[in-house]
Motif scaffolding. Structure first.
Motif, PDB file in Angstrom:
ATOM      1  N   LEU A  36      91.367  92.906  75.415  1.00  0.00           N
ATOM      2  CA  LEU A  36      90.862  94.243  75.141  1.00  0.00           C
ATOM      3  C   LEU A  36      89.371  94.243  74.820  1.00  0.00           C
ATOM      4  N   ALA A  37      88.896  93.256  74.085  1.00  0.00           N
ATOM      5  CA  ALA A  37      87.475  93.221  73.731  1.00  0.00           C
ATOM      6  C   ALA A  37      86.607  93.040  74.969  1.00  0.00           C
ATOM      7  N   ARG A  38      87.010  92.131  75.858  1.00  0.00           N
ATOM      8  CA  ARG A  38      86.226  91.938  77.088  1.00  0.00           C
ATOM      9  C   ARG A  38      86.210  93.215  77.919  1.00  0.00           C
ATOM     10  N   GLY A  87      94.674  87.515  67.534  1.00  0.00           N
ATOM     11  CA  GLY A  87      93.469  87.936  66.832  1.00  0.00           C
ATOM     12  C   GLY A  87      92.236  88.005  67.703  1.00  0.00           C
ATOM     13  N   ARG A  88      92.253  87.346  68.844  1.00  0.00           N
ATOM     14  CA  ARG A  88      91.132  87.417  69.789  1.00  0.00           C
ATOM     15  C   ARG A  88      91.272  88.612  70.726  1.00  0.00           C
ATOM     16  N   GLN A  89      92.323  89.409  70.552  1.00  0.00           N
ATOM     17  CA  GLN A  89      92.617  90.598  71.345  1.00  0.00           C
ATOM     18  C   GLN A  89      93.088  90.277  72.762  1.00  0.00           C
ATOM     19  N   ASP A  90      93.633  89.072  72.950  1.00  0.00           N
ATOM     20  CA  ASP A  90      94.365  88.778  74.176  1.00  0.00           C
ATOM     21  C   ASP A  90      95.713  89.479  74.109  1.00  0.00           C
ATOM     22  N   ILE A  91      96.112  90.143  75.184  1.00  0.00           N
ATOM     23  CA  ILE A  91      97.453  90.720  75.259  1.00  0.00           C
ATOM     24  C   ILE A  91      98.394  89.628  75.740  1.00  0.00           C
ATOM     25  N   VAL A  92      99.313  89.209  74.877  1.00  0.00           N
ATOM     26  CA  VAL A  92     100.156  88.059  75.181  1.00  0.00           C
ATOM     27  C   VAL A  92     101.575  88.457  75.576  1.00  0.00           C
ATOM     28  N   ALA A  93     101.938  89.708  75.375  1.00  0.00           N
ATOM     29  CA  ALA A  93     103.253  90.214  75.808  1.00  0.00           C
ATOM     30  C   ALA A  93     103.171  91.735  75.836  1.00  0.00           C
ATOM     31  N   HIS A  94     104.005  92.369  76.663  1.00  0.00           N
ATOM     32  CA  HIS A  94     103.931  93.820  76.798  1.00  0.00           C
ATOM     33  C   HIS A  94     105.203  94.335  77.447  1.00  0.00           C
ATOM     34  N   ASN A  95     105.451  95.628  77.310  1.00  0.00           N
ATOM     35  CA  ASN A  95     106.549  96.235  78.048  1.00  0.00           C
ATOM     36  C   ASN A  95     106.006  96.927  79.299  1.00  0.00           C
ATOM     37  N   ALA A  96     106.891  97.494  80.093  1.00  0.00           N
ATOM     38  CA  ALA A  96     106.489  98.055  81.383  1.00  0.00           C
ATOM     39  C   ALA A  96     105.526  99.225  81.213  1.00  0.00           C
ATOM     40  N   LEU A  97     105.763 100.072  80.210  1.00  0.00           N
ATOM     41  CA  LEU A  97     104.903 101.229  80.033  1.00  0.00           C
ATOM     42  C   LEU A  97     103.503 100.807  79.582  1.00  0.00           C
ATOM     43  N   ALA A  98     103.402  99.776  78.756  1.00  0.00           N
ATOM     44  CA  ALA A  98     102.082  99.285  78.352  1.00  0.00           C
ATOM     45  C   ALA A  98     101.321  98.755  79.557  1.00  0.00           C
ATOM     46  N   ARG A  99     102.036  98.098  80.477  1.00  0.00           N
ATOM     47  CA  ARG A  99     101.374  97.595  81.688  1.00  0.00           C
ATOM     48  C   ARG A  99     100.843  98.752  82.529  1.00  0.00           C
ATOM     49  N   ALA A 100     101.593  99.838  82.600  1.00  0.00           N
ATOM     50  CA  ALA A 100     101.153 100.995  83.369  1.00  0.00           C
ATOM     51  C   ALA A 100     100.030 101.749  82.655  1.00  0.00           C
ATOM     52  N   ASP A 116      93.867  94.811  85.107  1.00  0.00           N
ATOM     53  CA  ASP A 116      93.301  94.585  86.439  1.00  0.00           C
ATOM     54  C   ASP A 116      91.788  94.448  86.449  1.00  0.00           C
ATOM     55  N   SER A 117      91.152  94.535  85.287  1.00  0.00           N
ATOM     56  CA  SER A 117      89.698  94.496  85.210  1.00  0.00           C
ATOM     57  C   SER A 117      89.154  93.110  85.548  1.00  0.00           C
ATOM     58  N   PRO A 118      88.127  93.012  86.400  1.00  0.00           N
ATOM     59  CA  PRO A 118      87.489  91.711  86.670  1.00  0.00           C
ATOM     60  C   PRO A 118      86.947  91.057  85.404  1.00  0.00           C
ATOM     61  N   ALA A 119      86.597  91.858  84.399  1.00  0.00           N
ATOM     62  CA  ALA A 119      86.079  91.298  83.157  1.00  0.00           C
ATOM     63  C   ALA A 119      87.125  90.485  82.407  1.00  0.00           C
ATOM     64  N   THR A 120      88.410  90.760  82.682  1.00  0.00           N
ATOM     65  CA  THR A 120      89.473  90.038  81.988  1.00  0.00           C
ATOM     66  C   THR A 120      90.247  89.107  82.909  1.00  0.00           C
TER      67      THR A 120
END
Length: 309
Positions: free
Chosen positions: A164-166, A132-145, A152-156
């Motif tokens: 995502l919010a940051r 609910g805080r918009q942390d990405i806690v799991a993903h597949n390879a295409l989502a990472r790409a 890779d954002s310094p904000a996160t």
């Protein structure tokens, strides 16, 4: 400010803003008389809800504890709240009720292997799980790409987890990545607002909202609008540095992996036969050359992207 005072402020702001958005014409009331402020008067909402003006005035000031579900539902109908807004109002009422015991601390849980297997099985759709805080806690390879700029954002990255919010509010690059950036800010703030109603005692959420409020003018504006979003689906236009423009559809689904925290599964895909699908497949081929779940992703060797949209 203590939690109860903060809860009253949320109730007051939410009901006041929703009342201001309605006109007498919209609810079938006479339009005569001069109005000092836009929207309905408190006494008009009271009439529509079938309660006294004094009672509704007290409710709008945040004194919602002990109000029955029937009366809350009547107020929701009077204010023409949609389903997400109605749920939010009921969450605020629940949080305002005196607790018989101290509220349990929110506990994030590890995403179980079966969920990661599900994500990995989706090879032509980008899929990820967020809290609910918009942390990405799991993903597949295409989502990472696809969301490499988020990961890779310094904000996160300074917080140890993609958020995502940051990224949307604190990374200037998000304004290029999200073609409809204003819409992305509105949705992100509305999702956080809904989470604040569900989890009023979540310290990490309060810290996140405080951080964004301090650092982002855009967030302060969207937060003040008091919009709420729970169900999340539609179209998304992205600009990816490796493949260019993408027109995608997305759907978020509740993922019941914990009784003490909200998680959802979000899936991005493209229309079959479209240029965006071709570009998504190109990203899939790039993702196949990377580690499955890297903590940091090296830049892949550049290859020719598909034709321009």
């Amino acid at each position: 400010m203590d939690d109860r005072s903060d809860n009253r402020d949320q109730i007051r702001d939410f009901l006041t803003i929703r009342r201001a958005k309605l006109t007498p014409e919209q609810v079938g009331l006479p339009t005569g008389g001069r109005r000092r402020v836009p929207g309905l008067r408190r006494e008009e909402v009271a009439v529509l809800a079938g309660v006294s003006t004094e009672w509704y005035t007290r409710l709008e000031k945040g004194h919602i504890s002990g109000v029955s579900e029937e009366v809350l539902d009547a107020v929701a109908q009077a204010l023409r709240l949609d389903q997400d807004e109605r749920t939010y109002l009921f969450d605020l009422a629940q949080a305002a009720r005196p607790a018989r015991r101290a509220p349990s601390r929110r506990k994030d849980v590890q995403v179980p292997p079966r969920v990661q297997w599900l994500l990995d099985s989706m090879t032509i759709s980008a899929a990820f799980v967020r809290n609910g805080r918009q942390d990405i806690v799991a993903h597949n390879a295409l989502a990472r790409a696809l969301l490499a700029s988020v990961f890779d954002s310094p904000a996160t990255t300074r917080h140890g987890r993609a958020n995502l919010a940051r990224y949307i509010f604190l990374d200037p690059g998000s304004q290029r990545f999200f073609v409809d950036w204003d819409a992305a800010t509105a949705v992100s703030a509305a999702l956080l607002r809904a989470e604040a109603g569900r989890e009023p005692h979540d310290r990490a959420l309060r810290d996140l909202v405080g951080e964004l409020s301090t650092l982002s003018t855009a967030f302060r504006g969207q937060w003040a609008a008091h919009d709420v979003r729970i169900r999340h689906a539609g179209g998304k236009r992205l600009w990816h540095p490796q493949v260019g423009g993408l027109e995608l559809t997305y759907q978020s689904l509740n993922l019941p992996i914990s009784s003490q925290a909200v998680y959802d599964l979000t899936i991005y895909t493209a229309e079959p036969g479209s240029t965006s699908e071709e570009r998504l497949k190109f990203l899939t081929s790039l993702a196949a050359t990377q580690p499955a779940h890297p903590t940091s992703q090296p830049q892949p060797r550049r290859r020719r992207a598909p034709r321009e949209l």
